[in-house]
Design an enzyme around this catalytic site. Structure first.
Site, mmCIF file in Angstrom:
data_model
loop_
_atom_site.group_PDB
_atom_site.id
_atom_site.type_symbol
_atom_site.label_atom_id
_atom_site.label_comp_id
_atom_site.label_asym_id
_atom_site.label_seq_id
_atom_site.Cartn_x
_atom_site.Cartn_y
_atom_site.Cartn_z
ATOM 1 N N LYS A 9 0.826 -1.217 0.000
ATOM 2 C CA LYS A 9 0.000 0.000 0.000
ATOM 3 C C LYS A 9 0.863 1.273 0.000
ATOM 4 O O LYS A 9 1.767 1.415 0.810
ATOM 5 C CB LYS A 9 -0.909 0.001 1.224
ATOM 6 C CG LYS A 9 -1.797 1.251 1.337
ATOM 7 C CD LYS A 9 -2.503 1.281 2.674
ATOM 8 C CE LYS A 9 -3.234 2.581 2.909
ATOM 9 N NZ LYS A 9 -2.356 3.747 3.032
ATOM 10 N N LEU A 42 -5.136 -0.111 7.283
ATOM 11 C CA LEU A 42 -3.923 0.690 7.454
ATOM 12 C C LEU A 42 -4.368 2.140 7.282
ATOM 13 O O LEU A 42 -5.160 2.455 6.389
ATOM 14 C CB LEU A 42 -2.872 0.341 6.384
ATOM 15 C CG LEU A 42 -2.150 -1.005 6.517
ATOM 16 C CD1 LEU A 42 -1.157 -1.180 5.366
ATOM 17 C CD2 LEU A 42 -1.422 -1.128 7.847
ATOM 18 N N ASP A 43 -3.858 3.036 8.138
ATOM 19 C CA ASP A 43 -4.193 4.458 8.021
ATOM 20 C C ASP A 43 -3.867 4.971 6.628
ATOM 21 O O ASP A 43 -3.022 4.413 5.922
ATOM 22 C CB ASP A 43 -3.370 5.289 9.021
ATOM 23 C CG ASP A 43 -3.775 5.032 10.452
ATOM 24 O OD1 ASP A 43 -4.826 4.429 10.666
ATOM 25 O OD2 ASP A 43 -3.022 5.437 11.351
ATOM 26 N N ARG A 44 -4.482 6.081 6.292
ATOM 27 C CA ARG A 44 -4.260 6.700 4.983
ATOM 28 C C ARG A 44 -2.771 6.918 4.707
ATOM 29 O O ARG A 44 -2.287 6.701 3.595
ATOM 30 C CB ARG A 44 -5.007 8.036 4.935
ATOM 31 C CG ARG A 44 -4.910 8.744 3.594
ATOM 32 C CD ARG A 44 -5.769 9.998 3.593
ATOM 33 N NE ARG A 44 -5.705 10.679 2.320
ATOM 34 C CZ ARG A 44 -6.442 11.726 2.020
ATOM 35 N NH1 ARG A 44 -7.296 12.208 2.902
ATOM 36 N NH2 ARG A 44 -6.328 12.303 0.840
ATOM 37 N N THR A 100 -0.234 5.341 6.255
ATOM 38 C CA THR A 100 0.595 4.181 6.563
ATOM 39 C C THR A 100 0.759 3.345 5.289
ATOM 40 O O THR A 100 -0.196 3.152 4.545
ATOM 41 C CB THR A 100 -0.042 3.332 7.672
ATOM 42 O OG1 THR A 100 -0.176 4.135 8.848
ATOM 43 C CG2 THR A 100 0.822 2.123 8.001
#
Length: 238
Positions: free
Chosen positions: A64, A99-101, A103
């Site tokens: 990601k 997962l955070d934006r 991360t």
């Protein structure tokens, strides 16, 4: 809820909420009991749309990038991880966990609801390793404090391991953790006054982003899927 998960609607845990919310009908009758038994002969609908269990199970590993959110759709029109993998399959896949934006790193997507449920459940204590880049060097005092465990607003948390990938650069630290609590790694360092500049998940269960460039994806091999399903001791937290 198991039938919904196998149909790729969502995970088994989320499916229970979908059923309780009255969105599911079996043979035209609304059902609100997640344990209600259905067969392949029954017609099951979610929000009026007929669903069937998936025969073609898909498992995708994504590295990601930043600025993509981990959701299947976004009312605000922001970029999601689904935009990256839309050419991978015609099956309806969804991310396991979040997962955070901002991360980056290893993220799994699948339409295998049973596996998603297993990997998401706290009792399996799936191992995750993150590489954290901070605004300043981590002092020995803070390093020892994190290793011993810290108490955050939602309770105590202790990493399984903590180390410097490069002893000469103490701005970067590796942390192994199995907690699935929201933004847990960021909050550990912010609790001690550090600003997290970059957060990269380098391992999830037994999977790494080796040979997968940022923003790219690949299908899991049969062996990798088998290992995930059996949750063998080599990557489960001991």
């Amino acid at each position: 809820n198991k039938y919904l998960a196998h149909a790729g609607v969502c995970s088994r845990r989320d499916a229970a909420d979908v059923v309780k919310a009255g969105k599911v009908s079996v043979n035209g009758k609304k059902i609100i009991e997640p344990g209600f038994k259905v067969t392949r002969q029954d017609e099951v609908t979610v929000n009026g749309k007929k669903i069937t269990p998936q025969k073609n199970l898909v498992y995708i590993l994504l590295n990601k990038p930043k600025d993509f959110i981990t959701t299947t759709d976004d009312p605000q029109g922001r970029k999601t991880v689904m935009d990256i993998v839309k050419s991978a399959t015609t099956e309806r896949v969804y991310p396991i966990g979040r997962l955070d934006r901002n991360t980056t790193g290893v993220l799994l997507l699948t339409n295998d609801g049973e596996l998603a449920q297993k990997l998401s459940h706290p009792s399996y204590e799936i191992k995750k390793i993150y590489e954290v880049t901070l605004d300043r060097q981590v002092s020995k005092k803070d390093f020892d404090a994190i290793a011993a465990g810290v108490t955050l607003e939602d309770g105590y948390v202790q990493p399984d391991a903590l180390a410097y990938p490069d002893p000469k650069n103490k701005h970067i630290i590796g942390i192994e953790i199995h907690s699935g609590r929201n933004r847990i790694v960021r909050r550990i360092f912010e609790h001690l006054g550090y600003d997290v500049r970059n957060l990269d998940r380098v391992m999830y269960a037994n999977l790494t982003k080796k040979n997968v460039d940022r923003g790219k994806w690949r299908f899991l091999s049969e062996k990798e899927v088998r290992l995930l399903k059996f949750l063998n001791a080599s990557y489960m937290r001991k």
